[in-house]
Design an enzyme around this catalytic site. Structure first.
Site, PDB file in Angstrom:
ATOM      1  N   LYS A  98       4.899  -4.661   5.694  1.00 55.66           N
ATOM      2  CA  LYS A  98       5.722  -4.063   6.786  1.00 55.66           C
ATOM      3  C   LYS A  98       4.421  -3.891   7.801  1.00 55.66           C
ATOM      4  CE  LYS A  98       9.608  -2.054   4.539  1.00 55.66           C
ATOM      5  NZ  LYS A  98      10.246  -0.956   3.942  1.00 55.66           N
ATOM      6  N   GLY A 109       5.777  -6.061  -1.408  1.00 53.01           N
ATOM      7  CA  GLY A 109       6.645  -5.057  -1.039  1.00 53.01           C
ATOM      8  C   GLY A 109       6.499  -4.540   0.471  1.00 53.01           C
ATOM      9  N   SER A 110       6.891  -3.164   0.514  1.00 56.80           N
ATOM     10  CA  SER A 110       6.694  -2.549   1.911  1.00 56.80           C
ATOM     11  C   SER A 110       5.226  -2.513   2.508  1.00 56.80           C
ATOM     12  CB  SER A 110       7.384  -1.278   1.734  1.00 56.80           C
ATOM     13  OG  SER A 110       8.733  -1.372   1.483  1.00 56.80           O
ATOM     14  N   THR A 111       4.142  -2.815   1.823  1.00 60.16           N
ATOM     15  CA  THR A 111       2.962  -2.747   2.444  1.00 60.16           C
ATOM     16  C   THR A 111       2.790  -3.943   3.420  1.00 60.16           C
ATOM     17  OG1 THR A 111       1.765  -4.209   0.723  1.00 60.16           O
ATOM     18  CG2 THR A 111       1.907  -1.838   0.142  1.00 60.16           C
TER      19      THR A 111
END
Length: 630
Positions: A323, A319-321
């Site tokens: 990014k 997920g957004s980790t």
């Protein structure tokens, strides 16, 4: 006279033949005796000695496993066994029936003993049951006159004081299987146990030790008459781990109400793993004591997979980790930190819409803003510009997409896709829309919680290629973890790029607009930074988006998003990193971030408060307090 002479000749001829036969037999006997007594004398002397004196192998005590403070994680305890000697019992079935009235004996245990009595000599002891309680031992002792052939033996068995809290790290020992036999005579000893999982398996040879010998006098049937000499073996090595049991227990207590989760805490500067937790777990003591078929089936069929160490073998979309890795790829490929993208809540590519988590958008975003508020559209845009291969290169540099090399077996490598990977594995070309999905840590991207901890450490430690390890001691030649902080190689990442990413991760927690602001640590000198992540496990239809995406609590557990968070502390001089995943937990900001905050607070309390009161050498030979202050 003539008949008389004929008889005399016949007698003489027969006598000669008989004498010759006797001489031949005597000669053969003499030759045989010469062969046995002279030619083969050494061989038969050895056989005679073996019939009188036997050497028997003795199992050595298994080495203990301790945490960084010397707290015992795996020890040996006395194991009381009840045994039966058939020649003394006479009627074995009757004796076993009487014993079953004294202690609990299952039908399959009795059947196993009866089978063993047919395979072994009558004087060889057979284990009926082990791991007896003191009360059971007492009951057997009181009833000994009615139990001929029954006796109590005292041995050792492996014990894990912290049970499930350390199961996935320490592992367990169990009986030797046919596949385990490797020529080591210790493995053929009755009841000998070897490491089957975790540290117990990874360092089994060092923990096993070397066997001793017992010289005993036996009769022709093999019955022991007396012991002549005994040479004790060499006990297994005591193995010290980098883990802190206090922190491990705190984490287990903190996440006990979750159905399935994993947490990793690591020293960002050295790679020493301070905690590694996966739930649900199992009790390793049941394996060393002997697992029943029902217990095994319950573990295997448990939908939450208690046998899997999710910290190193659980593979999840980050997920957004992820990014943080995409941001590094963007900077390394010429995207300015001032690169501005307008987020209206979606991005269009062809005839498809790629949505941001914030329905009506974030407005104008730059890199730090996009990290702070986790804007999907900004990362869609830069992913499209730099391409999936550039993202993969940066992610690989940060430790994603391959096993980290931690000293635990069963680690999985995750997946960071490339165009070539899809051609090789799927036989299909890469599509532009897949790049956008990779840009927010979804699609084909898979990581483990340990890999995410390594990624975070490499970002906040100045771009050093730190690798995780659990064993403090040099075992079987593995000495990479003994490198000092200065000897850990650099990844050659521009420090300005790392500083910008860390600024964004700082604001994720400590800015009023950050996605994890509610989980901020209030003490300024111990504040944390980090990145939230929420990974979808289902596709959201257009109809659902039009009517409103369902909340996690409105769906069954397996359809809910995974909650993730990676963090570090303290912000001003990062020392520890944490990675948290709660399977189907919902939002990373609401579920995973609060766990990480509590864990980092406790980690700093345990290590920094101790540093202020004592000077304790660390695994790299430096003082923790000195390292913290540079």
């Amino acid at each position: 006279m003539k008949p008389e002479r004929t008889r005399s000749k016949t007698f003489t001829r027969r006598a000669a033949l008989l004498t010759g036969a006797k001489m031949a037999l005597l000669g053969g006997l003499t030759a045989r005796m010469y062969y046995l007594q002279v030619v083969e004398s050494e061989r038969y002397k050895m056989l005679a000695e073996d019939n009188r004196i036997n050497f028997r192998l003795l199992a050595p005590p298994r080495g203990f496993i301790v945490d960084r403070n010397g707290d015992y994680l795996a020890i040996n305890i006395q194991n009381y066994q009840v045994t039966l000697v058939r020649e003394q019992a006479k009627d074995v079935e009757e004796v076993l029936a009487r014993l079953a009235q004294v202690i609990d004996l299952e039908e399959h245990e009795i059947a196993k003993v009866l089978r063993e009595t047919q395979r072994r000599r009558s004087f060889v002891p057979i284990t009926v049951r082990d791991n007896l309680t003191w009360e059971e031992v007492s009951r057997i002792g009181v009833n000994a006159p009615d139990l001929p052939g029954i006796s109590i033996d005292v041995g050792q068995s492996r014990h894990y004081p912290y049970g499930p809290d350390m199961a996935h790290v320490v592992g367990y020992v169990s009986s030797v299987s046919q596949e385990d036999l490797s020529g080591d005579p210790l493995l053929e000893l009755p009841g000998f146990r070897i490491g089957k999982n975790g540290i117990e398996k990874r360092y089994d040879l060092a923990l096993r030790g070397q066997g001793g010998t017992s010289q005993v006098e036996v009769n022709a049937l093999g019955r022991v008459i007396k012991e002549i000499d005994r040479q004790e073996g060499q006990p297994g090595r005591e193995l010290k781990l980098t883990l802190d049991m206090r922190l491990q227990q705190m984490i287990a207590e903190r996440i006990k109400d979750e159905k399935s989760a994993a947490v990793v805490v690591m020293d960002a500067k050295t790679g020493a793993v301070r905690a590694l937790t996966s739930i649900p777990a199992y009790d390793p003591n049941t394996f060393s004591e002997g697992l029943s078929t029902k217990q095994w089936n319950d573990l295997v069929n448990n939908p939450y997979s208690p046998l899997t160490n999710k910290a190193v073998a659980g593979q999840y979309a980050p997920g957004s980790t992820f990014k943080a890795a995409v941001a590094l790829a963007a900077l390394e490929n010429g995207i300015s930190p001032d690169h501005s993208v307008f987020c209206p809540g979606h991005m269009r590519l062809g005839d498809r819409r790629f949505h941001c988590w914030k329905r009506y958008g974030h407005g104008h975003m730059e890199l730090v803003d996009a990290l702070r508020e986790s804007c999907d559209v900004w990362f869609y845009d830069v992913a499209r510009r730099i391409g999936v291969d550039a993202i993969a290169k940066a992610a690989n540099k940060l430790g994603l997409g391959a096993p980290t090399g931690i000293d635990l077996l069963g680690e999985r490598g995750g997946l960071i896709p490339t165009k070539q990977w899809k051609r090789d594995k799927r036989g299909q070309p890469w599509h532009a829309g897949e790049t956008l999905i990779v840009g927010i840590g979804q699609g084909y991207v898979l990581t483990t919680p340990l890999q995410l901890a390594v990624m975070t450490a490499r970002i906040v430690n100045g771009g050093k290629a730190v690798s995780p390890f659990l064993s403090v001691d040099q075992i079987d030649g593995r000495d990479a973890h003994e490198r000092t902080e200065q000897e850990i190689p650099s990844l050659n990442i521009n420090p300005d790029h790392l500083r910008i990413i860390m600024q964004g991760m700082d604001e994720v927690v400590n800015s009023p607009r950050g996605t994890a602001r509610r989980s901020a640590i209030k003490e300024p000198d111990r504040a944390m930074g980090g990145k939230t992540g929420t990974a979808q496990v289902r596709r959201i239809s257009k109809a659902e988006r039009d009517t409103g995406v369902r909340k996690s609590e409105e769906m069954e557990w397996r359809l809910r998003d995974h909650a993730l968070f990676v963090g570090y502390a303290p912000v001003h001089d990062p020392r520890f990193v944490v990675s948290v995943i709660v399977e189907h937990g919902g939002g990373g900001s609401s579920v995973a971030a609060p766990i990480a905050s509590d864990v980092l607070k406790e980690t700093q309390r345990l290590f920094f408060d101790e540093d202020e009161n004592a000077v304790t050498p660390t695994e790299t030979g430096e003082n923790d307090a000195n390292r913290r202050t540079g």
